[in-house]
Motif scaffolding. Sequence first.
Motif, PDB file in Angstrom:
ATOM      1  N   ALA A   1       0.859  -1.178   0.000  1.00 24.35           N
ATOM      2  CA  ALA A   1       0.000   0.000   0.000  1.00 24.35           C
ATOM      3  C   ALA A   1       0.891   1.222   0.000  1.00 24.35           C
ATOM      4  N   ASP A   2       0.521   2.215  -0.808  1.00 24.62           N
ATOM      5  CA  ASP A   2       1.329   3.424  -0.900  1.00 24.62           C
ATOM      6  C   ASP A   2       0.407   4.608  -1.150  1.00 24.62           C
ATOM      7  N   THR A   3       0.852   5.766  -0.723  1.00 25.06           N
ATOM      8  CA  THR A   3       0.026   6.962  -0.926  1.00 25.06           C
ATOM      9  C   THR A   3       0.512   7.713  -2.165  1.00 25.06           C
ATOM     10  N   ALA A   4      -0.419   8.227  -2.928  1.00 23.49           N
ATOM     11  CA  ALA A   4      -0.095   9.076  -4.078  1.00 23.49           C
ATOM     12  C   ALA A   4      -1.344   9.806  -4.513  1.00 23.49           C
ATOM     13  N   ASP A   5      -1.181  11.066  -4.846  1.00 27.71           N
ATOM     14  CA  ASP A   5      -2.267  11.859  -5.419  1.00 27.71           C
ATOM     15  C   ASP A   5      -3.558  11.765  -4.582  1.00 27.71           C
ATOM     16  N   HIS A   6      -3.469  12.083  -3.305  1.00 28.55           N
ATOM     17  CA  HIS A   6      -4.633  12.148  -2.411  1.00 28.55           C
ATOM     18  C   HIS A   6      -5.383  10.823  -2.297  1.00 28.55           C
ATOM     19  N   ALA A   7      -4.675   9.728  -2.456  1.00 29.57           N
ATOM     20  CA  ALA A   7      -5.332   8.428  -2.308  1.00 29.57           C
ATOM     21  C   ALA A   7      -4.308   7.414  -1.817  1.00 29.57           C
ATOM     22  N   VAL A   8      -4.833   6.340  -1.225  1.00 31.35           N
ATOM     23  CA  VAL A   8      -3.969   5.215  -0.885  1.00 31.35           C
ATOM     24  C   VAL A   8      -4.214   4.134  -1.931  1.00 31.35           C
ATOM     25  N   HIS A   9      -3.116   3.690  -2.537  1.00 25.56           N
ATOM     26  CA  HIS A   9      -3.217   2.663  -3.568  1.00 25.56           C
ATOM     27  C   HIS A   9      -2.722   1.366  -2.954  1.00 25.56           C
ATOM     28  N   LEU A  10      -3.501   0.287  -3.141  1.00 25.37           N
ATOM     29  CA  LEU A  10      -3.006  -0.975  -2.608  1.00 25.37           C
ATOM     30  C   LEU A  10      -3.265  -2.120  -3.575  1.00 25.37           C
ATOM     31  N   VAL A  11      -2.400  -3.105  -3.481  1.00 21.29           N
ATOM     32  CA  VAL A  11      -2.576  -4.306  -4.283  1.00 21.29           C
ATOM     33  C   VAL A  11      -2.898  -5.434  -3.314  1.00 21.29           C
ATOM     34  N   ALA A  12      -3.968  -6.130  -3.638  1.00 19.53           N
ATOM     35  CA  ALA A  12      -4.401  -7.164  -2.704  1.00 19.53           C
ATOM     36  C   ALA A  12      -4.793  -8.422  -3.461  1.00 19.53           C
ATOM     37  N   GLU A  13      -4.532  -9.535  -2.870  1.00 18.30           N
ATOM     38  CA  GLU A  13      -4.968 -10.823  -3.393  1.00 18.30           C
ATOM     39  C   GLU A  13      -6.487 -10.831  -3.322  1.00 18.30           C
ATOM     40  N   ASP A  14      -7.131 -11.031  -4.451  1.00 18.34           N
ATOM     41  CA  ASP A  14      -8.583 -11.109  -4.497  1.00 18.34           C
ATOM     42  C   ASP A  14      -9.244  -9.932  -3.767  1.00 18.34           C
ATOM     43  N   GLY A  15      -8.945  -8.755  -4.270  1.00 19.16           N
ATOM     44  CA  GLY A  15      -9.342  -7.515  -3.609  1.00 19.16           C
ATOM     45  C   GLY A  15     -10.799  -7.407  -3.276  1.00 19.16           C
ATOM     46  N   ARG A  16     -11.666  -7.915  -4.163  1.00 21.12           N
ATOM     47  CA  ARG A  16     -13.091  -7.736  -3.949  1.00 21.12           C
ATOM     48  C   ARG A  16     -13.554  -8.470  -2.695  1.00 21.12           C
ATOM     49  N   ARG A  17     -12.909  -9.620  -2.442  1.00 21.32           N
ATOM     50  CA  ARG A  17     -13.318 -10.418  -1.286  1.00 21.32           C
ATOM     51  C   ARG A  17     -12.923  -9.746   0.018  1.00 21.32           C
ATOM     52  N   ILE A  18     -11.714  -9.131   0.047  1.00 18.06           N
ATOM     53  CA  ILE A  18     -11.256  -8.561   1.323  1.00 18.06           C
ATOM     54  C   ILE A  18     -11.627  -7.094   1.495  1.00 18.06           C
ATOM     55  N   LEU A  19     -12.420  -6.582   0.552  1.00 18.59           N
ATOM     56  CA  LEU A  19     -12.788  -5.166   0.642  1.00 18.59           C
ATOM     57  C   LEU A  19     -13.410  -4.790   1.991  1.00 18.59           C
ATOM     58  N   PRO A  20     -14.335  -5.630   2.535  1.00 16.91           N
ATOM     59  CA  PRO A  20     -14.907  -5.264   3.841  1.00 16.91           C
ATOM     60  C   PRO A  20     -13.838  -5.111   4.920  1.00 16.91           C
TER      61      PRO A  20
END
Lengths: 358, 385
Positions: A302-321
């Motif tokens: 996870a990293d911050t850039a341009d007023h947002a936090v960007h992250l890469v996650a395994e199966d992002g949709r599942r861990i969104l909650p």
Amino acid sequence: MSLRADSVLRVRWWLSFTSDGARCRGPAAGNGDLVPIVSTGNTAQVPDEPVLRCAELTRRFGERLAVDDVSFSLDAGEIYGLLGPNGAGKTTTIKMVCGLLEPDGGTITIGGRPAAGDLSVKSLVGYVPQDVALYSDLTARENLAFLGRLYRLHGALLEERVSEALELTDLSDRAGDRVDSFSGGMKRRLNMAAGLLNHPVLLVLDEPTVGVDPQSRHAILERVQTFGRGGMAVLYTTHYMEEAERVCDRVGIVDRGRLVAEGTRRELVARLGQRDRIELGAAGDLERLAAAVRTVPGVESADTADHAVHLVAEDGRRILPAILEAAERAEVALNSVDVVEPDLEAVFLHLTGTALRE
Amino acid sequence: MRAIAIARVSIRRIVRDRTALFFIVVLPVIVILIVGAAERGFTTFRVGVVDLGAGQAGRQLTTAFEHSSDLAVSRYATLAALRKAVARGELNVGVVLPSGMDVTEGRGGTVAVGVMAEQANSSQQAAATAVSSVIAGQGAKVQAARFASVHGSGTFEENLARAGSLQPHVAQVGLRSQTADSSHNVLPEGFSYSAPTMLVFFVFLNALAAGASIIETRQLGMYERMTAGPVRRGTIIAGETLAYFTMALLQATLIVVVGGVAFGVSWGDPLAATVLVALWALVGAGAGMLSGTLFHTPEQASAIGPTAGIALGMLGGCMWPLAIVSSTMRQIGHLTPQAWAVDAWTSLLSRSGTISSIAPQLAVLGAFAALFLVSATVRLRRVVA
Ligand SMILES: Nc1ncnc2c1ncn2[C@@H]1O[C@H](COP(=O)(O)OP(=O)(O)O)[C@@H](O)[C@H]1O
Ligand SMILES: [Mg+2]
């Protein structure tokens, strides 16, 4: 999942996008009757050699290793993008390719011939520098005529090439105007025109769209694609992910002097596997938010850039909650959450742990 | 060919710059006009005369002084007043005409005419020489008068008056040739003074200012763009040298032509003048290119360059002749190339010099040109890289 009412304004799912395999390779629409420049062909080209081959390129500035063991090659008709943030070493690489900087190590061949100090090799290359390099007190035509003469063009051929370059960059109607009366976008286009005069076998463009209005940017990208289709080899650097995705056949991802990955868009995205990129827009302490979401199982970086936090996650949709919960625990109010389908930005974040900044 | 393309574009950019054009074309002509109109009198020496009762001989000598184009004569009532004027530097020399001068002359005795000068700088020496030659001319007439009154008819006074009236036909020739010596080390007056000195001045000054164009070309990234193409560094340097040399040559030619046509300046021996102009253009080209590598911004070059050009011009004798300054300042002045160029012009215009008589100056200017061009080339190689 418990969300405060105002914490999530929207959750967007980008499910539909065109795959890079579908990228149009036919004649560009709206091209009019302009014939894309086809390299006049270099008789000295060694058969079966790539147009450009860089092998183990290294360059230092004092203690700083600006380019570290970079190797890549590119063929005729191919558009190769070097994608990386500012300071990654893109310009340094390009200057070595164009003979403006001596590499500390490694070799460069153009058309199979060593590039170092060979003027005839230099005349195969068209160089479009990152910063506009033109005489502002001369007209567009005068600038091009001067630069054309440096390639031994003269007379009718020089005039023809100048007019052609102006036409290809949509500047014919401003040919007689001084460059200092041009807009930023027009200067950029003329800067590119200057790189086309010698009908290069290899066109090298260093961030040609920086600081350009959307219309000029579109025109430049469009044109670059035409050159590739015309058979030119194009080396293109950018720190804009969308540009690399749009124009480049293959992309080399560079970070801190190293070429960390290389391939077609599809190949690069495939490296992500089931990973997703998630963008958390927030107003509060972004570093704290980034630290909080890093603790969520499945989040790789996870990293911050341009007023947002960007992250890469395994199966992002599942861990969104779980991510949203972490944000709440960190007491940072989110104002947007985007789950983005795998793209080069996700690849970059995945490979380097840092987000590409504007 | 590529060097010529580079030279052409550099010249085109300088010529297109209105400010530069003003400094190159308009200003030199104006300054030549003003300086030429104002600066008359470097070859006229101020002489004060006090007559302590010298009689007719004294009056005649005073008149002879007044007739000399080299001398501006003022009369003083007392010796003390004359001394004061010399001490203050109002006069280059003071002349004391002793009492009973005509009586002594009539008798054939020796007359001591007192010549006072404050300090022996070259202009005072020159003034004293000019005064002496007038006195010598007068002496010749006195001798003729004595010869006539002893061996012929008439009194000494009558014959002295007759010798005086014959002066334009006889003595004048000798007088001229002698007094000419005193002005050998300065340029002629008027435009013949201002045109050559301003040629030296403006070619150098404008070259220094034009250094801005090299800095700009570098800042614009044009050298980088050129070297990305099939162009060697040496070609770029050759192109710039050609551009700066051509500009300096055009500047010099303009002044030579305007000076000759509009102000009636005769530039001396054509071969010598041509070589001098060309060599000076080379000195300017080298200095201009050096300025383009020494300064960091175009603004610096176009502000500091002309200032340095003015200072060097003053030191080197473009504003006033080095003949009138102290010998220390004259030596310092000769550290500038300007002094050598002005010396060479002085030889051509005031002494009908030829290429061989200005050979020493040409050699020194050649050395300056080489020094500037070599250091500019060395530095430009780094700038272009
Ligand atoms: N001339 C130079 N002198 C010192 N450091 C330099 C020089 N040029 C580039 N660098 C450094 O090398 C690194 C790579 O720079 P650059 O190639 O310009 O990156 P990019 O084009 O990807 O933004 C940066 O850290 C930059 O500060
Ligand atoms: Mg760069």
